[in-house]
Write a protein that holds these residues in place. Structure first.
Motif, PDB file in Angstrom:
ATOM      1  N   VAL A 165      -9.368   9.445  -3.110  1.00  0.00           N
ATOM      2  CA  VAL A 165      -8.364   8.782  -2.269  1.00  0.00           C
ATOM      3  C   VAL A 165      -8.690   8.576  -0.837  1.00  0.00           C
ATOM      4  O   VAL A 165      -8.956   9.599  -0.249  1.00  0.00           O
ATOM      5  CB  VAL A 165      -7.071   9.503  -2.627  1.00  0.00           C
ATOM      6  CG1 VAL A 165      -5.941   8.593  -1.973  1.00  0.00           C
ATOM      7  CG2 VAL A 165      -6.779   9.717  -4.007  1.00  0.00           C
ATOM      8  N   PRO A 166      -8.570   7.364  -0.556  1.00  0.00           N
ATOM      9  CA  PRO A 166      -8.846   7.175   1.254  1.00  0.00           C
ATOM     10  C   PRO A 166      -8.006   8.033   2.026  1.00  0.00           C
ATOM     11  O   PRO A 166      -6.787   8.065   1.842  1.00  0.00           O
ATOM     12  CB  PRO A 166      -8.531   5.651   1.540  1.00  0.00           C
ATOM     13  CG  PRO A 166      -8.746   5.208  -0.080  1.00  0.00           C
ATOM     14  CD  PRO A 166      -8.403   5.988  -1.065  1.00  0.00           C
ATOM     15  N   LEU A 167      -8.513   8.856   3.036  1.00  0.00           N
ATOM     16  CA  LEU A 167      -7.794   9.467   3.792  1.00  0.00           C
ATOM     17  C   LEU A 167      -7.830   9.394   5.431  1.00  0.00           C
ATOM     18  O   LEU A 167      -9.164   9.074   5.681  1.00  0.00           O
ATOM     19  CB  LEU A 167      -8.095  11.009   3.362  1.00  0.00           C
ATOM     20  CG  LEU A 167      -7.401  12.138   4.455  1.00  0.00           C
ATOM     21  CD1 LEU A 167      -6.828  13.468   3.450  1.00  0.00           C
ATOM     22  CD2 LEU A 167      -8.244  12.537   5.582  1.00  0.00           C
ATOM     23  N   LEU A 168      -7.007   9.354   6.097  1.00  0.00           N
ATOM     24  CA  LEU A 168      -7.165   9.270   7.573  1.00  0.00           C
ATOM     25  C   LEU A 168      -6.257  10.374   8.154  1.00  0.00           C
ATOM     26  O   LEU A 168      -5.025  10.698   7.718  1.00  0.00           O
ATOM     27  CB  LEU A 168      -6.323   7.968   8.223  1.00  0.00           C
ATOM     28  CG  LEU A 168      -6.885   6.712   7.647  1.00  0.00           C
ATOM     29  CD1 LEU A 168      -6.397   5.434   8.103  1.00  0.00           C
ATOM     30  CD2 LEU A 168      -8.429   6.557   8.095  1.00  0.00           C
ATOM     31  N   ALA A 169      -7.126  11.370   8.875  1.00  0.00           N
ATOM     32  CA  ALA A 169      -6.526  12.378   9.696  1.00  0.00           C
ATOM     33  C   ALA A 169      -6.254  12.169  10.873  1.00  0.00           C
ATOM     34  O   ALA A 169      -7.231  11.882  11.678  1.00  0.00           O
ATOM     35  CB  ALA A 169      -7.424  13.525   9.393  1.00  0.00           C
TER      36      ALA A 169
ATOM     37  N   ASP B  11      -2.236   5.191  -2.754  1.00  0.00           N
ATOM     38  CA  ASP B  11      -3.453   4.407  -2.350  1.00  0.00           C
ATOM     39  C   ASP B  11      -4.129   5.168  -1.101  1.00  0.00           C
ATOM     40  O   ASP B  11      -5.387   4.875  -0.862  1.00  0.00           O
ATOM     41  CB  ASP B  11      -3.203   3.028  -1.935  1.00  0.00           C
ATOM     42  CG  ASP B  11      -2.354   2.296  -2.962  1.00  0.00           C
ATOM     43  OD1 ASP B  11      -2.779   2.228  -4.210  1.00  0.00           O
ATOM     44  OD2 ASP B  11      -1.371   1.375  -2.825  1.00  0.00           O
ATOM     45  N   LEU B  12      -3.255   5.840  -0.397  1.00  0.00           N
ATOM     46  CA  LEU B  12      -3.824   6.192   0.917  1.00  0.00           C
ATOM     47  C   LEU B  12      -3.167   7.437   1.353  1.00  0.00           C
ATOM     48  O   LEU B  12      -2.016   7.735   0.864  1.00  0.00           O
ATOM     49  CB  LEU B  12      -3.362   5.238   2.090  1.00  0.00           C
ATOM     50  CG  LEU B  12      -3.990   5.651   3.553  1.00  0.00           C
ATOM     51  CD1 LEU B  12      -5.194   5.696   3.766  1.00  0.00           C
ATOM     52  CD2 LEU B  12      -3.309   4.500   4.609  1.00  0.00           C
ATOM     53  N   ILE B  13      -3.935   8.648   1.757  1.00  0.00           N
ATOM     54  CA  ILE B  13      -3.414   9.670   2.486  1.00  0.00           C
ATOM     55  C   ILE B  13      -3.288   9.741   4.046  1.00  0.00           C
ATOM     56  O   ILE B  13      -4.500   9.204   4.587  1.00  0.00           O
ATOM     57  CB  ILE B  13      -4.050  11.094   2.126  1.00  0.00           C
ATOM     58  CG1 ILE B  13      -3.961  11.159   0.446  1.00  0.00           C
ATOM     59  CG2 ILE B  13      -3.533  12.396   2.640  1.00  0.00           C
ATOM     60  CD1 ILE B  13      -4.789  12.179  -0.205  1.00  0.00           C
TER      61      ILE B  13
ATOM     62  N   LEU C 224     -11.794  10.887   8.810  1.00  0.00           N
ATOM     63  CA  LEU C 224     -11.818   9.603   7.766  1.00  0.00           C
ATOM     64  C   LEU C 224     -12.635  10.033   6.644  1.00  0.00           C
ATOM     65  O   LEU C 224     -13.711  10.562   6.847  1.00  0.00           O
ATOM     66  CB  LEU C 224     -12.258   8.443   8.569  1.00  0.00           C
ATOM     67  CG  LEU C 224     -12.618   6.879   8.230  1.00  0.00           C
ATOM     68  CD1 LEU C 224     -12.169   6.157   9.044  1.00  0.00           C
ATOM     69  CD2 LEU C 224     -13.992   6.963   7.336  1.00  0.00           C
ATOM     70  N   GLY C 225     -12.125   9.386   5.475  1.00  0.00           N
ATOM     71  CA  GLY C 225     -13.026   9.697   4.529  1.00  0.00           C
ATOM     72  C   GLY C 225     -12.032   9.372   3.097  1.00  0.00           C
ATOM     73  O   GLY C 225     -11.302   9.013   3.174  1.00  0.00           O
TER      74      GLY C 225
ATOM     75  N   VAL D 251       0.998  -1.122  -0.078  1.00  0.00           N
ATOM     76  CA  VAL D 251       0.167  -0.090  -0.053  1.00  0.00           C
ATOM     77  C   VAL D 251       0.737   1.208   0.119  1.00  0.00           C
ATOM     78  O   VAL D 251       1.986   1.408   0.743  1.00  0.00           O
ATOM     79  CB  VAL D 251      -0.791   0.038   1.166  1.00  0.00           C
ATOM     80  CG1 VAL D 251      -1.711   1.211   1.405  1.00  0.00           C
ATOM     81  CG2 VAL D 251      -1.903  -1.329   1.222  1.00  0.00           C
ATOM     82  N   SER D 252       0.517   2.180  -0.860  1.00  0.00           N
ATOM     83  CA  SER D 252       1.372   3.368  -0.927  1.00  0.00           C
ATOM     84  C   SER D 252       0.591   4.526  -0.384  1.00  0.00           C
ATOM     85  O   SER D 252      -0.430   4.796  -0.336  1.00  0.00           O
ATOM     86  CB  SER D 252       1.782   3.805  -2.597  1.00  0.00           C
ATOM     87  OG  SER D 252       0.565   3.759  -3.150  1.00  0.00           O
ATOM     88  N   VAL D 253       1.444   5.108   0.466  1.00  0.00           N
ATOM     89  CA  VAL D 253       0.749   6.191   1.350  1.00  0.00           C
ATOM     90  C   VAL D 253       1.592   7.524   1.223  1.00  0.00           C
ATOM     91  O   VAL D 253       2.579   7.778   1.258  1.00  0.00           O
ATOM     92  CB  VAL D 253       0.852   5.628   2.745  1.00  0.00           C
ATOM     93  CG1 VAL D 253       1.976   5.358   3.370  1.00  0.00           C
ATOM     94  CG2 VAL D 253      -0.062   6.776   3.576  1.00  0.00           C
TER      95      VAL D 253
END
Length: 439
Positions: free
Chosen positions: A333-337, A287-289, A327-328, A220-222
């Motif tokens: 692109v999926p994002l986790l804060a 894939d993810l932020i 979250l969203g 998974v690339s972040v």
């Protein structure tokens, strides 16, 4: 007088652990109520929401075949069926003599020594009344049903090649010191299940089965972004009111250790437009932020402001530290804060992202969970799952490091475990048993 860590309003402040939080609609879970007494999402519910967010990344298109050594630490993407039995043939467990057990009565017997069987050779069938010198791992000759260790032989040496000799051996039961074909695993049986984290032992098994490569989930690339006007990179001059960025290094190290491919975007200033521009320069390649800071209710919460119009919800999770969470998706692109305090962002990673990655992709492996006894008493806030830092001792006790505050980086550095105090536990005495995740 307060230290710079305590003065910061974002990355290292109590402000990011605010007691109240705005509740945006959040992917199937709407929790509206009295804004002065908001309903906090449980740790389990938030982890489930993170899993739902990342589940679309689990697809056959996101797998690849790798040589075994390159697959170290990856999650297995298919069930592996053993193509051969292990061992593939009956072999000796000892250096000794292969015999027919029926040729040696209870009192022992002297047998003629036949030609030896080295490892890797195809032996001739065992003749009656003979004993065959055999090496550990060598194929057991047809007709032999036991191996007598050389230490039990008289004389306890192998004769020279071509030398005619006899050896006296004790009675030995059939099957002694013989590894039966398929005694480890039989051909056609499942060797490893999909979702297994491939460590040295698992890769060794695949090699023993003759498999040169294996299908694994892609990394998974972040994209990792730290936020805050007050934050500067280590090595730069530290002006008044500024602090060095701990979160970037802390989280990048954690993400890489968990097997993710990390793009570090540096530090974003408190400009919503600037943050949006920064994110959009990378979104097509990740894939993810993951962001840190700017998720609470203050006037300069840049991540909240930058997510205006995006499908991102901010809510408070019933956890200490790490309550404020976002979250969203940002531009799909999926994002986790995560919160900005160093301990808060690490605990957020360990409680939400790391276990979900393991559940979905088989890697990283779960943190080992053990039971330990507290070396001192503690208190925990009502209605929250508290995560404390601690040092697990050799005697099975765990000593807490630092207090409850989420800015204590030095205490974190001296910890080797996370101590879990579940919701509904207000206090625990010294000696109480707790669950501990070893780091």
């Amino acid at each position: 007088m307060h230290s710079p860590h305590e003065r910061s309003t974002r990355q290292h402040s109590q402000h990011d652990e605010g007691k109240h939080d705005h509740h945006a609609p959040d992917h199937g879970e709407h929790r509206h109520g009295d804004p002065e007494h908001p309903v906090h999402r449980s740790v389990e519910d938030h982890r489930r929401a993170v899993r739902e967010l990342l589940e679309p990344l689990l697809s056959p298109a996101r797998t690849e075949k790798l040589p075994l050594v390159q697959a170290l630490g990856r999650g297995l993407a298919e069930h592996i069926t053993a193509p051969v039995s292990l061992p593939p043939f009956p072999n000796s467990q000892m250096d000794g003599f292969a015999i027919r057990s029926g040729d040696v009565p209870d009192g022992g017997a002297a047998l003629r020594v036949a030609a030896p069987v080295p490892a890797g050779a195809q032996p001739a069938p065992l003749e009656p009344g003979t004993a065959v010198p055999i090496m550990t791992g060598a194929m057991v000759p047809d007709g032999a049903d036991a191996v007598v260790p050389i230490e039990q032989a008289v004389p306890s040496i192998f004769p020279a090649p071509g030398e005619e000799a006899e050896v006296r051996l004790p009675a030995t039961a059939a099957g002694t010191f013989i590894r039966a074909a398929g005694s480890d695993i039989e051909a056609g049986r499942q060797a490893l299940a999909a979702g297994t984290c491939l460590g040295p032992a698992q890769l060794g098994l695949l090699a023993a089965l003759g498999l040169p490569e294996v299908l694994v989930h892609r990394q998974v690339s972040v994209l990792l972004v730290t936020t805050g006007d007050e934050v500067v990179e280590p090595g730069e001059p530290l002006g008044d009111g500024k602090i060095y960025d701990a979160n970037g290094t802390l989280l990048e190290s954690s993400l890489r250790q968990a097997g993710l491919a990390v793009t570090r975007a540096g530090i974003s200033a408190d400009s919503p437009d600037g943050l949006r521009t920064l994110l959009r320069t990378h979104t097509s390649a990740v894939d993810l932020i993951v962001t840190t800071g700017g998720v609470s209710k203050g006037a300069y919460e840049v991540v909240r402001q930058a997510m205006d119009g995006q499908d991102v919800a901010f809510q408070h999770v019933a956890m200490q530290p790490g309550g404020p969470q976002g979250l969203g998706t940002f531009d799909g692109v999926p994002l986790l804060a995560f919160p900005g305090n160093p301990v808060s962002c690490l605990v957020s990673f360990e409680m939400f992202l790391r276990p979900v990655l393991g559940e979905l992709f088989g890697a990283p492996a779960p943190r080992p969970a053990v039971r330990a006894r507290l070396a001192q008493s503690l208190t925990s806030p009502a209605g929250k799952h508290q995560v404390r830092r601690g040092s697990l001792q050799a005697d099975g006790t765990v000593r807490l490091q630092g207090g409850e505050s989420s800015h204590l980086v030095q205490a974190l550095a001296h910890s080797n475990a996370l101590v879990h105090v579940p919701v509904g536990t207000a206090a625990l005495d010294e000696g109480a048993e707790v669950e501990v995740w070893t780091l």
